[in-house]
Design an enzyme around this catalytic site. Structure first.
Site, PDB file in Angstrom:
ATOM      1  N   ASP A  19       0.865  -1.193   0.000  1.00  9.89           N
ATOM      2  CA  ASP A  19       0.000   0.000   0.000  1.00  9.89           C
ATOM      3  C   ASP A  19       0.897   1.237   0.000  1.00  9.89           C
ATOM      4  OD1 ASP A  19      -2.417   1.543   0.177  1.00  9.89           O
ATOM      5  OD2 ASP A  19      -1.969   1.891   2.286  1.00  9.89           O
ATOM      6  N   SER A  20       0.284   2.371  -0.328  1.00  5.27           N
ATOM      7  CA  SER A  20       1.047   3.622  -0.278  1.00  5.27           C
ATOM      8  C   SER A  20       1.474   3.942   1.161  1.00  5.27           C
ATOM      9  CB  SER A  20       0.188   4.763  -0.806  1.00  5.27           C
ATOM     10  OG  SER A  20      -0.944   4.918   0.020  1.00  5.27           O
ATOM     11  N   CYS A  82      -4.343  -1.542  -1.966  1.00  2.00           N
ATOM     12  CA  CYS A  82      -4.491  -0.109  -2.210  1.00  2.00           C
ATOM     13  C   CYS A  82      -5.446   0.061  -3.396  1.00  2.00           C
ATOM     14  CB  CYS A  82      -3.115   0.458  -2.545  1.00  2.00           C
ATOM     15  SG  CYS A  82      -3.120   2.185  -3.028  1.00  2.00           S
TER      16      CYS A  82
HETATM   17  N1  DGL Z   1      -4.870   3.231   0.809  1.00  2.55           N
HETATM   18  C1  DGL Z   1      -4.889   3.611  -0.528  1.00  2.55           C
HETATM   19  C2  DGL Z   1      -6.166   3.294  -1.252  1.00  2.55           C
HETATM   20  O1  DGL Z   1      -6.781   2.306  -0.921  1.00  2.55           O
HETATM   21  C3  DGL Z   1      -4.203   4.844  -1.006  1.00  2.55           C
HETATM   22  C4  DGL Z   1      -4.346   6.096  -0.291  1.00  2.55           C
HETATM   23  C5  DGL Z   1      -3.437   7.169  -0.864  1.00  2.55           C
HETATM   24  O2  DGL Z   1      -2.232   6.962  -0.855  1.00  2.55           O
HETATM   25  O3  DGL Z   1      -3.953   8.197  -1.297  1.00  2.55           O
HETATM   26  O4  DGL Z   1      -6.555   3.965  -2.164  1.00  2.55           O
END
Ligand code: DGL
Length: 289
Positions: A19-20, A82
């Site tokens: 994930d980010s 993500c």
């Molecule tokens: N947790 C991520 C998602 O599900 C990314 C959030 C982000 O980095 O903006 O989209």
């Protein structure tokens, strides 16, 4: 011309979850509950989060760098925990990157498994999606839900403040209430018939207490972790060639592009674990491609 990517054979190794930032921990947590027997590696690109407002090209590049890192660490299978990466990069990773550079490895996302289950949860067939700007503007949820439930009315709203609030450790502070209430009120005003809301960003369950506080009581909230875990379990049941490549030991190692001690402290809070029990390493993804 020499390739910029590494060529990977299929090895044995842990399941990778990417994930980010911290959001993918909500996915990892549920996957580990369902399948504690496997080894896992979690990679959070915290130093470059949020991804939500970044372009397709940048999200693709960052995602490939992370996937390559997880492949180098031995993962035969990587879950993009993500939504933004699943919406903006997964298709290109599966169509172009994997066939050329890692034909036997697999990368799976979180949008399709969520879209597959949400239709059955709604009585009104009016479904709301709260997510990042990137996920909403990709319209991935509208397209994937339409494949399952052509009559469903899907309304999405971007919540650009929610991920920074979480990444900065403000999720349980009073300031977060304003942004949570504001977005929920906006979504319900866009379609008052909504009776089911997908938390279409893996970070958002970390704001669950506040979200519940402002969502009308009859509205169902759908965090994704449980459904991703079940879908992965089903995938591994059907793909024995992949299942046999996943090592079993119940371990979990964490990698972050931020400082390891900062990640350890925050991740421990989100996972409700003792920080000392988390094996965290710093990793630099710049220059991966
Ligand atoms: N947790 C991520 C998602 O599900 C990314 C959030 C982000 O980095 O903006 O989209």
């Amino acid at each position: 011309m020499e390739s910029e990517y590494t060529l990977f054979n299929l090895d044995e190794g842990p399941i990778g979850v990417f994930d980010s930032g911290y959001g993918g921990l909500t996915i990892l947590n549920e996957i580990r509950k369902e399948m504690p027997q496997y080894d896992y590696i979690y990679l959070g690109d915290n130093a470059r989060a949020p991804y939500g407002t970044r372009s397709f090209k940048v999200v693709y590049e960052f995602t490939v760098q992370s996937v390559e890192k997880l492949f180098k660490l031995g993962c035969p299978l990587v879950i993009l925990g993500c939504n933004t990466a699943s919406a903006k990069a997964l298709r290109s990773v599966q169509r172009y990157y994997l066939p050329r550079y890692a034909p036997d490895r697999r990368v799976l996302g979180v949008i399709i498994p969520t879209a597959e289950v949400v239709g059955a949860m709604s009585r009104t067939h009016h479904i709301g999606v709260l997510a990042t700007q990137g996920t909403i503007s990709s319209e991935s949820y509208n397209m994937e839900i339409a494949k399952q439930e052509p009559d469903a009315v899907v309304t999405g709203l971007a919540c650009p403040m929610w991920v920074p609030i979480i990444e900065n450790g403000e999720a349980d502070k009073p300031g977060a209430d304003y942004f949570v209430k504001d977005s929920i009120d906006k979504l319900m005003a866009m379609d008052p018939l909504i009776d089911t809301i997908i938390l279409g960003c893996t970070h958002f369950p970390l704001l669950m207490d506040k979200i519940r506080k402002y969502v009308p009581e009859h509205v169902k909230l759908v965090p994704q972790g449980k459904y991703i875990a079940r879908s992965l379990q089903d995938y591994l049941r059907r793909h024995h060639e992949m299942r046999e490549k996943i090592t079993m030991g119940g371990s979990c190692t964490y990698y972050t592009t931020e400082q390891a001690d900062k990640f350890q402290e925050s991740a421990a809070l989100f996972l409700n674990e003792d920080a000392q029990n988390l094996d965290v390493h710093h990793v630099d993804l710049r220059g991966m491609i």
